[in-house]
Design a protein around this motif. Structure first.
Motif, PDB file in Angstrom:
ATOM      1  N   HIS A  93       0.793  -1.231   0.000  1.00  0.00           N
ATOM      2  CA  HIS A  93       0.000   0.000   0.000  1.00  0.00           C
ATOM      3  C   HIS A  93       0.822   1.276   0.000  1.00  0.00           C
ATOM      4  CE1 HIS A  93       0.357   1.494   4.231  1.00  0.00           C
ATOM      5  NE2 HIS A  93       0.759   0.243   4.438  1.00  0.00           N
ATOM      6  N   ALA A  94       1.987   1.278   0.611  1.00  0.00           N
ATOM      7  CA  ALA A  94       2.702   2.537   0.820  1.00  0.00           C
ATOM      8  C   ALA A  94       3.881   2.732  -0.114  1.00  0.00           C
ATOM      9  CB  ALA A  94       3.172   2.629   2.275  1.00  0.00           C
ATOM     10  N   GLY A  95       4.641   1.676  -0.372  1.00  0.00           N
ATOM     11  CA  GLY A  95       5.828   1.807  -1.210  1.00  0.00           C
ATOM     12  C   GLY A  95       6.942   2.565  -0.510  1.00  0.00           C
ATOM     13  N   LEU A  96       7.946   2.969  -1.288  1.00  0.00           N
ATOM     14  CA  LEU A  96       9.114   3.659  -0.750  1.00  0.00           C
ATOM     15  C   LEU A  96       8.818   5.132  -0.538  1.00  0.00           C
ATOM     16  CD1 LEU A  96      11.903   2.048  -2.947  1.00  0.00           C
ATOM     17  CD2 LEU A  96      11.291   1.444  -0.605  1.00  0.00           C
ATOM     18  N   GLY A  97       9.333   5.683   0.560  1.00  0.00           N
ATOM     19  CA  GLY A  97       9.089   7.083   0.854  1.00  0.00           C
ATOM     20  C   GLY A  97      10.294   7.767   1.449  1.00  0.00           C
ATOM     21  N   ASP A  98      10.097   9.021   1.806  1.00  0.00           N
ATOM     22  CA  ASP A  98      11.166   9.894   2.274  1.00  0.00           C
ATOM     23  C   ASP A  98      11.451   9.642   3.754  1.00  0.00           C
ATOM     24  OD1 ASP A  98      12.634  12.172   3.178  1.00  0.00           O
ATOM     25  OD2 ASP A  98      11.921  13.288   1.433  1.00  0.00           O
ATOM     26  N   PRO A  99      12.710   9.389   4.124  1.00  0.00           N
ATOM     27  CA  PRO A  99      13.037   9.164   5.538  1.00  0.00           C
ATOM     28  C   PRO A  99      12.754  10.374   6.422  1.00  0.00           C
ATOM     29  CG  PRO A  99      15.033   9.344   4.215  1.00  0.00           C
ATOM     30  CD  PRO A  99      13.891   9.225   3.257  1.00  0.00           C
ATOM     31  N   ASP A 100      12.794  11.585   5.861  1.00  0.00           N
ATOM     32  CA  ASP A 100      12.481  12.770   6.654  1.00  0.00           C
ATOM     33  C   ASP A 100      11.014  12.778   7.070  1.00  0.00           C
ATOM     34  OD1 ASP A 100      15.061  13.739   6.511  1.00  0.00           O
ATOM     35  OD2 ASP A 100      14.669  14.952   4.741  1.00  0.00           O
ATOM     36  N   VAL A 101      10.154  12.263   6.205  1.00  0.00           N
ATOM     37  CA  VAL A 101       8.735  12.176   6.550  1.00  0.00           C
ATOM     38  C   VAL A 101       8.541  11.146   7.656  1.00  0.00           C
ATOM     39  CG1 VAL A 101       6.424  11.643   5.694  1.00  0.00           C
ATOM     40  CG2 VAL A 101       8.023  12.912   4.250  1.00  0.00           C
ATOM     41  N   LEU A 102       9.213  10.013   7.541  1.00  0.00           N
ATOM     42  CA  LEU A 102       9.109   8.999   8.596  1.00  0.00           C
ATOM     43  C   LEU A 102       9.580   9.570   9.926  1.00  0.00           C
ATOM     44  CD1 LEU A 102       8.448   6.063   9.362  1.00  0.00           C
ATOM     45  CD2 LEU A 102      10.841   5.522   8.913  1.00  0.00           C
ATOM     46  N   LYS A 204       1.759  21.763  13.375  1.00  0.00           N
ATOM     47  CA  LYS A 204       2.712  21.839  12.272  1.00  0.00           C
ATOM     48  C   LYS A 204       2.489  20.674  11.317  1.00  0.00           C
ATOM     49  CE  LYS A 204       6.413  24.095  14.906  1.00  0.00           C
ATOM     50  NZ  LYS A 204       7.830  23.999  15.340  1.00  0.00           N
ATOM     51  N   PRO A 205       2.478  20.936  10.013  1.00  0.00           N
ATOM     52  CA  PRO A 205       2.317  19.839   9.052  1.00  0.00           C
ATOM     53  C   PRO A 205       3.582  19.002   8.951  1.00  0.00           C
ATOM     54  CG  PRO A 205       2.757  21.888   7.886  1.00  0.00           C
ATOM     55  CD  PRO A 205       2.609  22.244   9.349  1.00  0.00           C
ATOM     56  N   ALA A 206       3.415  17.764   8.507  1.00  0.00           N
ATOM     57  CA  ALA A 206       4.581  16.923   8.239  1.00  0.00           C
ATOM     58  C   ALA A 206       5.349  17.502   7.056  1.00  0.00           C
ATOM     59  CB  ALA A 206       4.138  15.500   7.930  1.00  0.00           C
ATOM     60  N   PRO A 207       6.664  17.305   7.000  1.00  0.00           N
ATOM     61  CA  PRO A 207       7.428  17.814   5.854  1.00  0.00           C
ATOM     62  C   PRO A 207       6.990  17.157   4.567  1.00  0.00           C
ATOM     63  CG  PRO A 207       8.747  16.278   7.145  1.00  0.00           C
ATOM     64  CD  PRO A 207       7.510  16.550   7.943  1.00  0.00           C
TER      65      PRO A 207
END
Length: 305
Positions: A93-102, A204-207
């Motif tokens: 469902h999610a796939g690869l993403g940005d470590p800063d968001v995690l 604050k929103p997530a990056p």
């Protein structure tokens, strides 16, 4: 670090928050665990399905596609607010993403230790697909929004997370737009989760996830080596980025977003070119810089070469 509960406990956790749960087949053992680890979990991700009809949608998210095997989530939230559990464990469902968001999703006192360029979201997030066409016009009923709030609240309460541990697919991967449409107000969702938890809503929103880069010359090579051409098809990872944008634009069916620039992708890109006003050989489905940059500007990728 959060360890996922057992499947039966997972269902009970949702029910304890007032969620109407339907258990579909062998959902407790239906997963992609053979392809990689599941957990630790750090948050709850919400998607839309780009489908219509509850029964059809349940089948799709359970079984997946030939290019993307199911389950495609852990639960599907229908228009009436019913949550259909279709899998438990690792899901596509999610796939690869940005470590800063995690890092922003994990509690700030627990900084991430993975410094790789990408992070496996299928490992770290619960995933819930929501029945919606994803065209920006299909409405989100109050019953469905309430179920989303309750699902997020249930898992945040269990893991002692705040509402900031909930995220949308668009918060994880650039170019994604889900969930969207009339009635989907994410700030309201997070505020409602916070109210149920008895905490203050996030301020604050997530990056934003970093933009992927698409190499025009490599993309053209992949497009020109489609199945109707002679020789061996050229593969290029940027094809998936462009296909995701074409799905979001409504020109490509999700099942054909497989990383291969074949006939379906060529036809979809030609529709995008015609949308921009190109005609004849200028709308042949082979990307040009101007049309690709327009697509990237709208759906979150950068063009180079």
């Amino acid at each position: 670090m959060a360890t996922p509960p057992s499947a039966s406990a997972f269902a009970d956790i949702l029910r304890s928050e007032g969620v109407t749960v339907v258990e579909v087949g062998n959902w407790e053992t239906h997963n992609r665990n053979s392809k990689g680890p599941w957990g630790p979990v750090h948050g709850v991700m919400i998607h839309h399905t780009v489908t219509r009809g509850t029964a059809t949608t349940v089948q799709i998210v359970r079984d997946g596609y030939s290019s993307l095997p199911g389950p495609l989530c852990h639960g599907m939230i229908a228009k009436d607010g019913t949550v259909h559990l279709v899998g438990y464990g690792r899901a596509n469902h999610a796939g690869l993403g940005d470590p800063d968001v995690l890092a922003a999703i994990i509690a700030e006192k627990t900084p991430p230790t993975d410094n790789a360029a990408t992070v496996d979201g299928n490992r770290h997030f619960y995933g819930f697909e929501c029945e919606n066409l994803g065209d920006g016009k299909d409405p989100w009923p109050k019953e469905q929004i309430d179920a989303i709030v309750r699902v997020i609240t249930a898992l945040c309460r269990h893991h002692d997370w705040s509402a900031r541990s909930a995220l949308r697919h668009l918060d994880w991967q650039p170019g994604k737009v889900d969930p969207r449409g009339p009635g989907m107000d994410w700030d309201h969702v997070l505020a409602s989760v916070s109210a149920r938890l008895g905490t203050k809503p996030p301020t604050k929103p997530a990056p934003q996830p970093s933009k992927p880069v698409v190499d025009l010359s490599k993309l053209i090579a992949a497009a020109k080596s489609n199945p109707s051409a002679a020789g061996t098809p050229v593969t290029y990872s940027g094809v998936k980025t462009v296909e995701a944008a074409l799905v979001n634009a409504g020109y490509l069916t999700k099942s054909y977003s497989d990383g291969h620039y074949g006939k379906a992708t060529i036809d979809a890109y030609a529709k995008w070119q015609r949308h921009l006003g190109y005609t004849g050989s200028a709308a042949d489905g082979i990307p040009g810089r101007a049309s690709l940059e327009r697509l990237g500007d709208k759906y979150g990728f950068k063009v180079v070469s």
